[in-house]
Design an enzyme around this catalytic site. Sequence first.
Site, mmCIF file in Angstrom:
data_model
loop_
_atom_site.group_PDB
_atom_site.id
_atom_site.type_symbol
_atom_site.label_atom_id
_atom_site.label_comp_id
_atom_site.label_asym_id
_atom_site.label_seq_id
_atom_site.Cartn_x
_atom_site.Cartn_y
_atom_site.Cartn_z
ATOM 1 N N HIS A 66 45.680 54.415 -64.297
ATOM 2 C CA HIS A 66 47.104 54.145 -64.208
ATOM 3 C C HIS A 66 47.745 55.438 -63.388
ATOM 4 O O HIS A 66 49.220 55.468 -63.486
ATOM 5 C CB HIS A 66 47.906 53.981 -65.441
ATOM 6 C CG HIS A 66 47.238 52.573 -66.084
ATOM 7 N ND1 HIS A 66 47.525 52.187 -67.316
ATOM 8 C CD2 HIS A 66 46.694 51.376 -65.609
ATOM 9 C CE1 HIS A 66 47.105 51.031 -67.640
ATOM 10 N NE2 HIS A 66 46.258 50.544 -66.224
ATOM 11 N N HIS A 67 47.127 56.317 -63.019
ATOM 12 C CA HIS A 67 47.713 57.523 -62.522
ATOM 13 C C HIS A 67 48.783 57.057 -61.308
ATOM 14 O O HIS A 67 49.826 57.755 -60.798
ATOM 15 C CB HIS A 67 46.753 58.780 -61.902
ATOM 16 C CG HIS A 67 46.140 58.387 -60.529
ATOM 17 N ND1 HIS A 67 45.048 57.565 -60.362
ATOM 18 C CD2 HIS A 67 46.327 58.718 -59.397
ATOM 19 C CE1 HIS A 67 44.749 57.478 -59.311
ATOM 20 N NE2 HIS A 67 45.271 58.245 -58.689
ATOM 21 N N LYS A 72 44.187 48.390 -58.313
ATOM 22 C CA LYS A 72 43.567 47.497 -56.969
ATOM 23 C C LYS A 72 41.998 47.552 -57.346
ATOM 24 O O LYS A 72 41.419 48.408 -57.485
ATOM 25 C CB LYS A 72 43.732 48.183 -55.668
ATOM 26 C CG LYS A 72 43.380 47.579 -54.466
ATOM 27 C CD LYS A 72 44.773 46.589 -54.163
ATOM 28 C CE LYS A 72 44.369 45.513 -53.126
ATOM 29 N NZ LYS A 72 43.494 44.453 -53.450
ATOM 30 N N LYS A 96 37.827 56.103 -54.783
ATOM 31 C CA LYS A 96 37.868 55.611 -53.514
ATOM 32 C C LYS A 96 39.300 55.727 -52.847
ATOM 33 O O LYS A 96 39.679 56.204 -51.898
ATOM 34 C CB LYS A 96 37.121 54.262 -53.444
ATOM 35 C CG LYS A 96 37.156 53.686 -51.711
ATOM 36 C CD LYS A 96 36.833 52.092 -51.959
ATOM 37 C CE LYS A 96 35.657 51.858 -52.732
ATOM 38 N NZ LYS A 96 34.910 50.620 -52.769
ATOM 39 N N LYS A 108 38.951 46.508 -61.652
ATOM 40 C CA LYS A 108 37.786 45.647 -60.976
ATOM 41 C C LYS A 108 38.110 44.306 -62.112
ATOM 42 O O LYS A 108 38.386 44.445 -63.142
ATOM 43 C CB LYS A 108 36.375 46.224 -61.096
ATOM 44 C CG LYS A 108 35.479 45.602 -60.091
ATOM 45 C CD LYS A 108 35.821 45.864 -58.468
ATOM 46 C CE LYS A 108 34.809 45.372 -57.586
ATOM 47 N NZ LYS A 108 35.137 45.917 -56.275
ATOM 48 N N THR A 196 35.896 45.742 -44.173
ATOM 49 C CA THR A 196 34.882 46.610 -44.559
ATOM 50 C C THR A 196 33.776 47.193 -43.846
ATOM 51 O O THR A 196 33.248 48.140 -43.771
ATOM 52 C CB THR A 196 34.460 46.109 -45.902
ATOM 53 O OG1 THR A 196 35.577 45.647 -46.580
ATOM 54 C CG2 THR A 196 33.363 47.227 -46.800
ATOM 55 N N ASN A 235 29.206 39.330 -45.633
ATOM 56 C CA ASN A 235 30.423 39.642 -44.615
ATOM 57 C C ASN A 235 30.284 41.048 -44.525
ATOM 58 O O ASN A 235 30.275 41.446 -43.389
ATOM 59 C CB ASN A 235 31.848 39.610 -45.676
ATOM 60 C CG ASN A 235 32.982 39.832 -44.880
ATOM 61 O OD1 ASN A 235 33.248 40.878 -44.658
ATOM 62 N ND2 ASN A 235 33.802 38.896 -44.313
ATOM 63 N N SER A 364 43.502 45.911 -47.241
ATOM 64 C CA SER A 364 44.273 45.383 -48.326
ATOM 65 C C SER A 364 45.527 45.848 -48.603
ATOM 66 O O SER A 364 46.530 45.310 -48.845
ATOM 67 C CB SER A 364 43.377 45.419 -49.759
ATOM 68 O OG SER A 364 42.227 44.377 -49.750
#
Length: 472
Positions: A66-67, A72, A96, A108, A196, A235, A364
Site C-alpha cells: 500500500h505504499h 494493481k 515491477k 493479484k 505486453t 497473447n 493499463s
Amino acid sequence: MTKKTEYSLFDDVCGFVDEAARHMDLHPGLLNQIKQCNSIYKFNFPLRNDDGTYETLTGYRIQHSHHKLPVKGGIRYSEHVNEDEVKGLAALMTYKCALVNIPFGGAKGGVRMDPLKYNANQLERITRRYTSELIKKKFIGPAIDVPAPDYGTGAREMAWIVDTFEAFNPELINAKGCVTGKPLSQHGIEGRNEATGMGVYIGIREAVGVEEDMKELGLTTGLKGKNIIIQGFGNVGYHSALYLREAGAKIVGVAEWNGGIWDEAGIDVKSLKEYQTKNKGFKGYSRGEFIKESKELLIYPCDILVPAALENQITKENASKIQAKIVGEAANGPVTQEASNILLENGVMVIPDMYLNAGGVTVSYFEWLKNLSRVSFGKLEKRYDMEKYRKLMSTIENATGESFTDDEKEGLISGASERDLVISGLEDTMVAAYHSMNKTRKDKNIKSLRTAGFILALERIAISYTDLGIFP
C-alpha cells in the site's frame, strides 16, 4: 528420505529482494515491511451449474503493498491458483511498478478452476460473484484496487467486472477505472491487447542494442538474424514473436502445453497462430517438426529464449542445459532463484520479468488515466496538429514549387491516434527503465540485471515510506 521442498514463488521473490538489499543500506524494519503482503483475502463461493448441481470455488485477492494506491494486478483463472502463487505474483507487481515508475502498489487475484471446463454463462456467473465478493470487502475500486486480465481471463471478463462494479456503485463517475484491459466499447484503450508483447520486444531490442554487453555474450548487436525460441503462444507469446520477427529475428521454435514446433528455417508466426486457433494446437502443422514434449524446446540451441507461459519453467534441473545466450522472462517467475544463479554462472543474460513484461501494466496505467479524465488520448489536439502540419506543407510547396503526393500528404498530415500515443508512452517507459537498470548493474559492479532492477525498485519504494516519516 528427505522430503522434497515445495516450490514457493513468494519465497523466491523475497530471495531476490534480500539479494538486492545486500547492496543497499536499508533499515531492517523497512525491508521487512516492503517484503510482506499488506492484505490477504481468501474466500469461497458457490456456483450453481446448468444441471442444478453446485460446486464451491475458492477465490483470492492479495494486496502486497500500500505504499502507493491504488494497487494493481491481474486476475487469473487456473487450477494452479493458490495463496502462495498469488502472493508471489502480487509482490512482483509491486516491484515491477516501482521499477518502471508507474504509481501503483502491487496486487493479484485469482480463482482456482480450469476455465476450459466452464461455458460462457458459468464463467460470467463466476466473474460477477467474484467481483461482488471484492466489492463487499472494498478490494476493488478506481482509488483502491484496479484488477486486469491475466492467465485464463481477458477483455470479456473485465467487461463483466466493470458492469458489476457500476451496478453496485451507480453514483461513482469514475467507476470505469475500477478495472483495466476492458473492451474498447467499455472505455478500454487502443494498444492494450498487444502491449505486453510489444513491451517484451522493446526490452529485448534495447538489451541487444548495447554493444559492450553483446560483445561479452559473443553476439552481434541488433535483432537481425537472431534465432529465438518462444515458450507460450497466447497473447504475450504471440505478440512478442510477431514484433521480434518483424524486427528481423528468426523464430525457430514455439512451445505450447500440448506440443511445440521446431523449424530452423524460421516460423511464419501469423500462419502458425491461425493454425493453432483453428486446430487447438500445432500437431499436423505442415512446416517444421512437431515436438510432443514441448518443454524440451527450452534447451534447444538459440540466441534468445523467451519463456512466455507460466512460472517455474527453468529450474535447477534444466538451467545448466539452456543453450541460449539471453533469457527474456516474458512470463511472471519463469526462472527460479536457483536457476537464475546457474544461468548467471554460465554467462547467460537474464532480462527479468519485473521489467520485461511491464508493458501490460504501463498501458493499463494509461487506460486508468483515460477513465479518470474521461477523455480519449489525442482527442483534444489531433485536429489542431493536422491543420498545423497542413499549413506547414503548404508553405513548403509554395517555397519550393514542388507538390507532395496524396500519399505523402496523408502520411505527414495525419495527427497521432490514441494507439500512436499509447505505444509512444510505452516505448519511452521501457527504454528509460532498461537503461536505468543496466546502469545500476554496472555502477554496482554486479552481474544480474534482476538484482539491479530490485535495487532500483527498493530505492523508490523506500522513499515512499521515508518521506512519510514512517522509517528513518
